[in-house]
Design a protein around this motif. Structure first.
Motif, PDB file in Angstrom:
ATOM      1  N   GLY A  16       0.740  -1.081  -0.188  1.00 57.39           N
ATOM      2  CA  GLY A  16      -0.236  -0.011   0.062  1.00 57.39           C
ATOM      3  C   GLY A  16       0.728   0.768  -0.018  1.00 57.39           C
ATOM      4  N   LEU A  17       2.257   1.418   0.543  1.00 57.56           N
ATOM      5  CA  LEU A  17       2.856   2.851   0.753  1.00 57.56           C
ATOM      6  C   LEU A  17       3.421   2.430  -0.374  1.00 57.56           C
ATOM      7  CD1 LEU A  17       4.871   2.343   4.142  1.00 57.56           C
ATOM      8  CD2 LEU A  17       2.708   3.349   3.737  1.00 57.56           C
ATOM      9  N   ALA A  18       3.447   1.448  -1.151  1.00 61.37           N
ATOM     10  CA  ALA A  18       4.736   1.889  -2.541  1.00 61.37           C
ATOM     11  C   ALA A  18       3.514   1.871  -3.470  1.00 61.37           C
ATOM     12  CB  ALA A  18       4.891   0.475  -2.882  1.00 61.37           C
ATOM     13  N   ALA A  19       1.987   2.396  -3.275  1.00 60.51           N
ATOM     14  CA  ALA A  19       0.852   2.824  -4.217  1.00 60.51           C
ATOM     15  C   ALA A  19       0.356   3.750  -3.426  1.00 60.51           C
ATOM     16  CB  ALA A  19      -0.272   1.802  -4.011  1.00 60.51           C
ATOM     17  N   ARG A  20       1.169   4.271  -2.445  1.00 61.89           N
ATOM     18  CA  ARG A  20       1.329   6.052  -2.187  1.00 61.89           C
ATOM     19  C   ARG A  20      -0.514   5.747  -1.233  1.00 61.89           C
ATOM     20  NH1 ARG A  20       4.686   9.816  -3.339  1.00 61.89           N
ATOM     21  NH2 ARG A  20       2.621  11.483  -2.857  1.00 61.89           N
ATOM     22  N   GLN A  21      -0.489   4.288  -0.726  1.00 62.42           N
ATOM     23  CA  GLN A  21      -1.991   4.364   0.361  1.00 62.42           C
ATOM     24  C   GLN A  21      -1.735   3.817   1.638  1.00 62.42           C
ATOM     25  OE1 GLN A  21      -4.634   1.474  -1.450  1.00 62.42           O
ATOM     26  NE2 GLN A  21      -5.811   2.941  -2.664  1.00 62.42           N
ATOM     27  N   LEU A  22      -1.950   4.481   2.255  1.00 63.30           N
ATOM     28  CA  LEU A  22      -2.029   4.011   4.006  1.00 63.30           C
ATOM     29  C   LEU A  22      -3.246   2.323   4.239  1.00 63.30           C
ATOM     30  CD1 LEU A  22      -0.852   3.669   6.153  1.00 63.30           C
ATOM     31  CD2 LEU A  22      -2.387   6.185   7.120  1.00 63.30           C
ATOM     32  N   ARG A  23      -2.776   1.520   4.774  1.00 56.88           N
ATOM     33  CA  ARG A  23      -3.787   0.414   4.233  1.00 56.88           C
ATOM     34  C   ARG A  23      -3.300   0.124   6.521  1.00 56.88           C
ATOM     35  NH1 ARG A  23      -2.345  -2.876  -1.397  1.00 56.88           N
ATOM     36  NH2 ARG A  23      -3.111  -0.907  -2.457  1.00 56.88           N
ATOM     37  N   VAL A  24      -4.877  -0.391   6.636  1.00 56.94           N
ATOM     38  CA  VAL A  24      -3.708  -1.193   7.511  1.00 56.94           C
ATOM     39  C   VAL A  24      -5.532  -2.514   7.611  1.00 56.94           C
ATOM     40  CG1 VAL A  24      -4.799  -0.234  10.273  1.00 56.94           C
ATOM     41  CG2 VAL A  24      -3.846   1.819   8.994  1.00 56.94           C
ATOM     42  N   GLN A  25      -5.185  -3.370   8.216  1.00 52.57           N
ATOM     43  CA  GLN A  25      -5.687  -4.595   8.847  1.00 52.57           C
ATOM     44  C   GLN A  25      -7.310  -4.583   9.945  1.00 52.57           C
ATOM     45  OE1 GLN A  25      -3.436  -7.664  11.345  1.00 52.57           O
ATOM     46  NE2 GLN A  25      -4.032  -9.055   9.874  1.00 52.57           N
ATOM     47  N   ARG A  26      -8.093  -5.113   8.989  1.00 57.32           N
ATOM     48  CA  ARG A  26      -9.116  -4.798   9.882  1.00 57.32           C
ATOM     49  C   ARG A  26     -10.044  -5.846   9.328  1.00 57.32           C
ATOM     50  NH1 ARG A  26     -13.749  -0.702   8.477  1.00 57.32           N
ATOM     51  NH2 ARG A  26     -14.659  -0.455  10.773  1.00 57.32           N
ATOM     52  N   CYS A  27     -10.717  -6.204  10.901  1.00 59.06           N
ATOM     53  CA  CYS A  27     -11.531  -7.989  11.465  1.00 59.06           C
ATOM     54  C   CYS A  27     -12.639  -7.987  10.026  1.00 59.06           C
ATOM     55  CB  CYS A  27     -11.822  -8.292  12.225  1.00 59.06           C
ATOM     56  SG  CYS A  27     -12.675  -9.691  12.367  1.00 59.06           S
ATOM     57  N   CYS A  28     -12.909  -8.624   9.645  1.00 60.73           N
ATOM     58  CA  CYS A  28     -14.462  -9.100   8.348  1.00 60.73           C
ATOM     59  C   CYS A  28     -15.093  -8.824   9.621  1.00 60.73           C
ATOM     60  CB  CYS A  28     -13.746 -10.531   7.689  1.00 60.73           C
ATOM     61  SG  CYS A  28     -12.422  -9.290   6.550  1.00 60.73           S
ATOM     62  N   ASP A  29     -15.375  -9.720  10.531  1.00 62.42           N
ATOM     63  CA  ASP A  29     -16.349 -10.334  11.304  1.00 62.42           C
ATOM     64  C   ASP A  29     -16.496  -9.095  12.578  1.00 62.42           C
ATOM     65  OD1 ASP A  29     -16.677 -12.568  10.145  1.00 62.42           O
ATOM     66  OD2 ASP A  29     -15.328 -13.595  11.633  1.00 62.42           O
ATOM     67  N   CYS A  30     -15.993  -8.999  13.483  1.00 59.94           N
ATOM     68  CA  CYS A  30     -16.404  -7.938  14.027  1.00 59.94           C
ATOM     69  C   CYS A  30     -16.181  -6.279  13.732  1.00 59.94           C
ATOM     70  CB  CYS A  30     -15.792  -8.137  15.631  1.00 59.94           C
ATOM     71  SG  CYS A  30     -13.867  -7.628  15.921  1.00 59.94           S
ATOM     72  N   ARG A  31     -15.181  -6.228  13.574  1.00 55.41           N
ATOM     73  CA  ARG A  31     -14.399  -4.893  12.489  1.00 55.41           C
ATOM     74  C   ARG A  31     -13.666  -4.227  13.022  1.00 55.41           C
ATOM     75  NH1 ARG A  31     -15.490  -5.556   7.068  1.00 55.41           N
ATOM     76  NH2 ARG A  31     -15.722  -3.340   6.779  1.00 55.41           N
ATOM     77  N   ASN A  32     -12.530  -4.539  14.049  1.00 55.77           N
ATOM     78  CA  ASN A  32     -11.937  -3.735  15.286  1.00 55.77           C
ATOM     79  C   ASN A  32     -10.895  -4.172  14.140  1.00 55.77           C
ATOM     80  OD1 ASN A  32     -11.495  -3.779  17.339  1.00 55.77           O
ATOM     81  ND2 ASN A  32      -9.511  -5.132  17.188  1.00 55.77           N
ATOM     82  N   TRP A  33     -10.011  -2.616  14.339  1.00 54.53           N
ATOM     83  CA  TRP A  33      -8.637  -2.634  13.259  1.00 54.53           C
ATOM     84  C   TRP A  33      -7.898  -3.088  14.487  1.00 54.53           C
ATOM     85  CZ3 TRP A  33      -9.210  -0.220   9.311  1.00 54.53           C
ATOM     86  CH2 TRP A  33     -10.119   0.966   8.709  1.00 54.53           C
ATOM     87  N   THR A  34      -6.711  -3.335  13.937  1.00 60.61           N
ATOM     88  CA  THR A  34      -5.601  -4.466  14.661  1.00 60.61           C
ATOM     89  C   THR A  34      -4.294  -4.154  13.548  1.00 60.61           C
ATOM     90  OG1 THR A  34      -6.686  -6.435  14.371  1.00 60.61           O
ATOM     91  CG2 THR A  34      -4.218  -6.562  15.038  1.00 60.61           C
ATOM     92  N   TRP A  35      -3.108  -3.294  14.718  1.00 62.95           N
ATOM     93  CA  TRP A  35      -1.773  -3.116  14.669  1.00 62.95           C
ATOM     94  C   TRP A  35      -0.580  -3.644  15.459  1.00 62.95           C
ATOM     95  CZ3 TRP A  35       0.356  -2.120  10.329  1.00 62.95           C
ATOM     96  CH2 TRP A  35       1.844  -2.156  10.090  1.00 62.95           C
ATOM     97  N   PRO A  36      -0.366  -3.622  15.562  1.00 62.31           N
ATOM     98  CA  PRO A  36       0.359  -4.283  14.483  1.00 62.31           C
ATOM     99  C   PRO A  36      -0.422  -5.515  13.289  1.00 62.31           C
ATOM    100  CG  PRO A  36       1.993  -5.645  15.595  1.00 62.31           C
ATOM    101  CD  PRO A  36       0.646  -4.540  16.682  1.00 62.31           C
ATOM    102  N   PRO A  37      -0.067  -6.084  12.519  1.00 62.52           N
ATOM    103  CA  PRO A  37      -1.222  -7.092  11.601  1.00 62.52           C
ATOM    104  C   PRO A  37      -1.078  -8.720  12.641  1.00 62.52           C
ATOM    105  CG  PRO A  37       0.487  -6.236  10.160  1.00 62.52           C
ATOM    106  CD  PRO A  37       1.272  -5.320  11.416  1.00 62.52           C
ATOM    107  N   GLN A  38      -1.982  -9.080  12.699  1.00 68.00           N
ATOM    108  CA  GLN A  38      -2.022 -10.296  12.947  1.00 68.00           C
ATOM    109  C   GLN A  38      -2.505 -11.724  12.628  1.00 68.00           C
ATOM    110  OE1 GLN A  38      -0.996 -10.659  16.981  1.00 68.00           O
ATOM    111  NE2 GLN A  38      -0.650  -7.986  16.820  1.00 68.00           N
TER     112      GLN A  38
END
Length: 83
Positions: A16-38
């Protein structure tokens, strides 16, 4: 970790950074943001994640300047700033 590491847990972040985007991991079920990636959601236990693009703006609440490497294997990585 570098973007070239294929299959790495954080590869979508670096891609994402290489594509000039900031991407963050998010759970598809509870919608919780996760950092660092798990591999598994710490809130609901789901194994299903997406990488969502988020705005590249915000408020800096704190920062740290690190003038030297903090351990073996990090030579050449300092100095750096963590925001």
């Amino acid at each position: 970790m570098q973007a070239a590491e294929s299959g790495a847990l954080g590869a979508p972040f670096w891609d994402g950074l290489a594509a000039r985007q900031l991407r963050v991991q998010r759970c598809c079920d509870c919608r919780n943001w996760t950092w660092p990636p798990q591999w598994r959601c710490g809130r609901c236990g789901s194994w299903s994640f997406e990488w969502a693009a988020v705005p590249m703006e915000g408020v800096v609440h704190s920062w740290t300047y690190t003038p030297r490497a903090l351990g073996k294997g990090f030579d050449g990585e300092a100095p750096y700033v963590s925001v």
